[in-house]
Design an enzyme around this catalytic site. Sequence first.
Site, PDB file in Angstrom:
ATOM      1  N   LYS A   1      22.807 -43.906   3.787  1.00 22.49           N
ATOM      2  CA  LYS A   1      21.686 -44.748   3.334  1.00 22.49           C
ATOM      3  C   LYS A   1      22.045 -45.487   2.041  1.00 22.49           C
ATOM      4  O   LYS A   1      21.590 -46.614   1.818  1.00 22.49           O
ATOM      5  CB  LYS A   1      20.391 -43.952   3.200  1.00 22.49           C
ATOM      6  CG  LYS A   1      20.360 -42.835   2.184  1.00 22.49           C
ATOM      7  CD  LYS A   1      19.531 -43.143   0.967  1.00 22.49           C
ATOM      8  CE  LYS A   1      19.546 -41.962   0.007  1.00 22.49           C
ATOM      9  NZ  LYS A   1      19.306 -42.331  -1.372  1.00 22.49           N
TER      10      LYS A   1
ATOM     11  N   ALA B   1      40.095 -37.204   8.697  1.00 25.87           N
ATOM     12  CA  ALA B   1      39.618 -38.025   9.809  1.00 25.87           C
ATOM     13  C   ALA B   1      38.750 -37.188  10.732  1.00 25.87           C
ATOM     14  O   ALA B   1      38.773 -35.959  10.690  1.00 25.87           O
ATOM     15  CB  ALA B   1      40.813 -38.580  10.574  1.00 25.87           C
TER      16      ALA B   1
ATOM     17  N   GLU C   1      26.136 -31.757  -1.821  1.00 22.49           N
ATOM     18  CA  GLU C   1      25.495 -30.612  -1.204  1.00 22.49           C
ATOM     19  C   GLU C   1      26.586 -29.597  -0.872  1.00 22.49           C
ATOM     20  O   GLU C   1      27.728 -29.965  -0.615  1.00 22.49           O
ATOM     21  CB  GLU C   1      24.741 -31.037   0.061  1.00 22.49           C
ATOM     22  CG  GLU C   1      23.471 -31.792  -0.300  1.00 22.49           C
ATOM     23  CD  GLU C   1      22.711 -32.313   0.902  1.00 22.49           C
ATOM     24  OE1 GLU C   1      22.792 -31.702   1.982  1.00 22.49           O
ATOM     25  OE2 GLU C   1      22.026 -33.332   0.753  1.00 22.49           O
TER      26      GLU C   1
ATOM     27  N   GLU D   1      23.479 -39.043 -10.632  1.00 19.79           N
ATOM     28  CA  GLU D   1      23.930 -37.698 -10.290  1.00 19.79           C
ATOM     29  C   GLU D   1      25.003 -37.810  -9.206  1.00 19.79           C
ATOM     30  O   GLU D   1      24.864 -38.594  -8.288  1.00 19.79           O
ATOM     31  CB  GLU D   1      22.717 -36.930  -9.757  1.00 19.79           C
ATOM     32  CG  GLU D   1      22.992 -35.520  -9.343  1.00 19.79           C
ATOM     33  CD  GLU D   1      23.588 -34.721 -10.472  1.00 19.79           C
ATOM     34  OE1 GLU D   1      22.961 -34.622 -11.533  1.00 19.79           O
ATOM     35  OE2 GLU D   1      24.701 -34.186 -10.283  1.00 19.79           O
ATOM     36  N   PHE D   2      26.038 -37.004  -9.326  1.00 17.67           N
ATOM     37  CA  PHE D   2      27.128 -37.082  -8.336  1.00 17.67           C
ATOM     38  C   PHE D   2      27.293 -35.787  -7.553  1.00 17.67           C
ATOM     39  O   PHE D   2      28.328 -35.543  -6.944  1.00 17.67           O
ATOM     40  CB  PHE D   2      28.444 -37.447  -9.029  1.00 17.67           C
ATOM     41  CG  PHE D   2      28.358 -38.732  -9.808  1.00 17.67           C
ATOM     42  CD1 PHE D   2      28.480 -39.953  -9.153  1.00 17.67           C
ATOM     43  CD2 PHE D   2      28.131 -38.733 -11.170  1.00 17.67           C
ATOM     44  CE1 PHE D   2      28.383 -41.149  -9.852  1.00 17.67           C
ATOM     45  CE2 PHE D   2      28.031 -39.922 -11.884  1.00 17.67           C
ATOM     46  CZ  PHE D   2      28.153 -41.139 -11.224  1.00 17.67           C
TER      47      PHE D   2
ATOM     48  N   CYS E   1      22.848 -39.089   1.992  1.00 23.04           N
ATOM     49  CA  CYS E   1      23.241 -39.972   0.871  1.00 23.04           C
ATOM     50  C   CYS E   1      24.174 -41.104   1.284  1.00 23.04           C
ATOM     51  O   CYS E   1      23.783 -42.271   1.228  1.00 23.04           O
ATOM     52  CB  CYS E   1      23.892 -39.129  -0.217  1.00 23.04           C
ATOM     53  SG  CYS E   1      22.784 -37.833  -0.801  1.00 23.04           S
TER      54      CYS E   1
ATOM     55  N   THR F   1      19.226 -42.468  -6.772  1.00 24.54           N
ATOM     56  CA  THR F   1      20.141 -43.583  -6.475  1.00 24.54           C
ATOM     57  C   THR F   1      19.298 -44.811  -6.135  1.00 24.54           C
ATOM     58  O   THR F   1      18.500 -44.764  -5.201  1.00 24.54           O
ATOM     59  CB  THR F   1      21.040 -43.203  -5.289  1.00 24.54           C
ATOM     60  OG1 THR F   1      21.693 -41.980  -5.620  1.00 24.54           O
ATOM     61  CG2 THR F   1      22.070 -44.276  -5.001  1.00 24.54           C
TER      62      THR F   1
HETATM   63  C1  UGA Z   1      27.747 -37.365  -1.409  1.00 22.94           C
HETATM   64  C2  UGA Z   1      28.757 -37.576  -2.547  1.00 22.94           C
HETATM   65  O1  UGA Z   1      29.973 -36.916  -2.229  1.00 22.94           O
HETATM   66  C3  UGA Z   1      28.205 -37.031  -3.871  1.00 22.94           C
HETATM   67  O2  UGA Z   1      29.103 -37.296  -4.924  1.00 22.94           O
HETATM   68  C4  UGA Z   1      26.879 -37.708  -4.158  1.00 22.94           C
HETATM   69  O3  UGA Z   1      26.282 -37.220  -5.348  1.00 22.94           O
HETATM   70  C5  UGA Z   1      25.927 -37.446  -2.994  1.00 22.94           C
HETATM   71  O4  UGA Z   1      26.496 -37.957  -1.779  1.00 22.94           O
HETATM   72  C6  UGA Z   1      24.631 -38.136  -3.300  1.00 22.94           C
HETATM   73  O5  UGA Z   1      24.624 -39.362  -3.402  1.00 22.94           O
HETATM   74  O6  UGA Z   1      23.632 -37.459  -3.556  1.00 22.94           O
HETATM   75  P1  UGA Z   1      27.074 -35.269   0.126  1.00 22.94           P
HETATM   76  O7  UGA Z   1      26.073 -36.152   0.788  1.00 22.94           O
HETATM   77  O8  UGA Z   1      26.698 -33.880  -0.257  1.00 22.94           O
HETATM   78  O9  UGA Z   1      27.599 -35.958  -1.245  1.00 22.94           O
HETATM   79  O10 UGA Z   1      28.291 -35.190   1.134  1.00 22.94           O
HETATM   80  P2  UGA Z   1      29.876 -35.400   1.077  1.00 22.94           P
HETATM   81  O11 UGA Z   1      30.549 -34.160   0.668  1.00 22.94           O
HETATM   82  O12 UGA Z   1      30.186 -36.637   0.330  1.00 22.94           O
HETATM   83  O13 UGA Z   1      30.180 -35.649   2.602  1.00 22.94           O
HETATM   84  C7  UGA Z   1      29.604 -36.772   3.275  1.00 22.94           C
HETATM   85  C8  UGA Z   1      30.042 -36.827   4.701  1.00 22.94           C
HETATM   86  O14 UGA Z   1      31.389 -37.250   4.768  1.00 22.94           O
HETATM   87  C9  UGA Z   1      29.954 -35.528   5.490  1.00 22.94           C
HETATM   88  O15 UGA Z   1      29.365 -35.805   6.748  1.00 22.94           O
HETATM   89  C10 UGA Z   1      31.401 -35.098   5.630  1.00 22.94           C
HETATM   90  O16 UGA Z   1      31.619 -34.349   6.795  1.00 22.94           O
HETATM   91  C11 UGA Z   1      32.108 -36.446   5.695  1.00 22.94           C
HETATM   92  N1  UGA Z   1      33.519 -36.413   5.288  1.00 22.94           N
HETATM   93  C12 UGA Z   1      33.854 -36.035   4.016  1.00 22.94           C
HETATM   94  C13 UGA Z   1      34.496 -36.808   6.186  1.00 22.94           C
HETATM   95  O17 UGA Z   1      34.201 -37.182   7.331  1.00 22.94           O
HETATM   96  N2  UGA Z   1      35.801 -36.794   5.780  1.00 22.94           N
HETATM   97  C14 UGA Z   1      36.169 -36.423   4.543  1.00 22.94           C
HETATM   98  O18 UGA Z   1      37.379 -36.441   4.221  1.00 22.94           O
HETATM   99  C15 UGA Z   1      35.171 -36.026   3.640  1.00 22.94           C
END
Ligand code: UGA
Length: 438
Positions: free
Chosen positions: A268, A257, A157, A153-154, A265, A123
């Site tokens: 940053k 919430a 984790e 990439e999307f 990710c 990214t």
């Molecule tokens: C995120 C993106 O979802 C991916 O699509 C992307 O590829 C990735 O970053 C990246 O740039 O590499 P990730 O960091 O694995 O993926 O985590 P998420 O599943 O997005 O969750 C991020 C944070 O949001 C977590 O702390 C989670 O607890 C929080 N979250 C998620 C909430 O507080 N509420 C929600 O409804 C969903």
Amino acid sequence: MTVNLSVIGTNYLGSTHAAGMAEFGHQVIGVDIDPERVHTLNSGRSHIYEVGLEQLLETHTSSGRLRFTLDYAEIADWADVHFLSLGTPSGPGGAADLSQLYAAIDSLAPLLTKPALIVGKSTVPVGTALKLEQRIRDLAPAGDQIEVAWNPEFLREAFAVEDTLRPDRLVFGFQSEWALDLLEQIYAIPISDNTPVVHCDIATAELIKVAANAFLATKISFINAMSQMCQVAGGDVTLLADALGYDTRIGREFLNAGLGFGGGCLPKDIRALAVRADELGVHVLSDFIRSVEAINAGQRTELADLAIDQAGGDVHGKRIAVLGAAFKPGTDDTRNSPALTVADHLHARGADVRIYDPQARLPPREGFTQVASVDQAALGAVIVLHLTEWPEFRYLNPEHLGQLVKEKIIIDGRLKLHAPTWEQAGWKVVQIGRATTL
Ligand code: UGA
């Protein structure tokens, strides 16, 4: 058709991508500068906790399609395509630190003597890819025969393997038919499964990735701002999110919430987007992103303050149980973990913090005791904090825990506990975003 490809950088993204490309039938060599990681991966094991990854690594290091090396000379003229999967952490002021990318380019480029496609997956701030291309062309004996494409990439984790093998979309930022043809060969399997493919220029590909993460972060901060409204006005943010989610234009995902977003990710990437927007004079975007960040940071402070209030205004010398250290369930990653920010905050106020997480292992740090079970965390605690929503926490036995703690107070920072069950066992349940916290 089989393509010889290298994957440079083998952390979360790179190791999963390398294994996934081998699963698609290609010959893959992963490159990293960390000897221990290369050794672990070559023995078919994973250095991170990620469902299904180890199995894939084991299969393909055995099948001979996948191996890892420290030596760029092994990939330089062997691979037709080099993927860049290096980290772009936050640098000074929040701008993306591109030093890993440049270091990789500086190691690889002087060895490139034949045409090759360099495909960025990291990214990056918009404009980076073409600067990298110029640098590679300046350094490589093959010069202008080296071309850059961007294929963000999307993957999430905890679902990294699934997202790699069955992506919901592919983005190809490319400059020539030759590059497109190679990308189509590499992704022939998901393309034949009708995965949508967006063909675009390189700048759009770079922007799509940061926009996706910024939008996800925005959804979370929006629902967290609404949760504050719910608290004050006496509403229930979970029911509100459910109702919004039935509108297919909005969707229910990323409307949970609670403590907000963390990880390596979202935080940053949106910070780097704000910095880049300022550099380009797009202040309307940087201002917007900064309010998303501010709401997110506020959730962590609010939870810590709530814990202090519930402890009678002072946590000094009091034991606090923290359930969860990973930034979300399903991973052992604690980078920018909301749970740890709250724990740090309480430790700074003198609390005796005991943390349990099913997967994350914390390096020894002052003021935290990491324990091996929920029971050990809860023993003698005046408050239990539910900060990362591992499924096992949902099924805890409140009667049993009630016998271990000093005070039966639980703060649900993820709105996932069934409050009536806890209340029946005599607990006070405080859920951010629900009026019960008043
Ligand atoms: C995120 C993106 O979802 C991916 O699509 C992307 O590829 C990735 O970053 C990246 O740039 O590499 P990730 O960091 O694995 O993926 O985590 P998420 O599943 O997005 O969750 C991020 C944070 O949001 C977590 O702390 C989670 O607890 C929080 N979250 C998620 C909430 O507080 N509420 C929600 O409804 C969903």
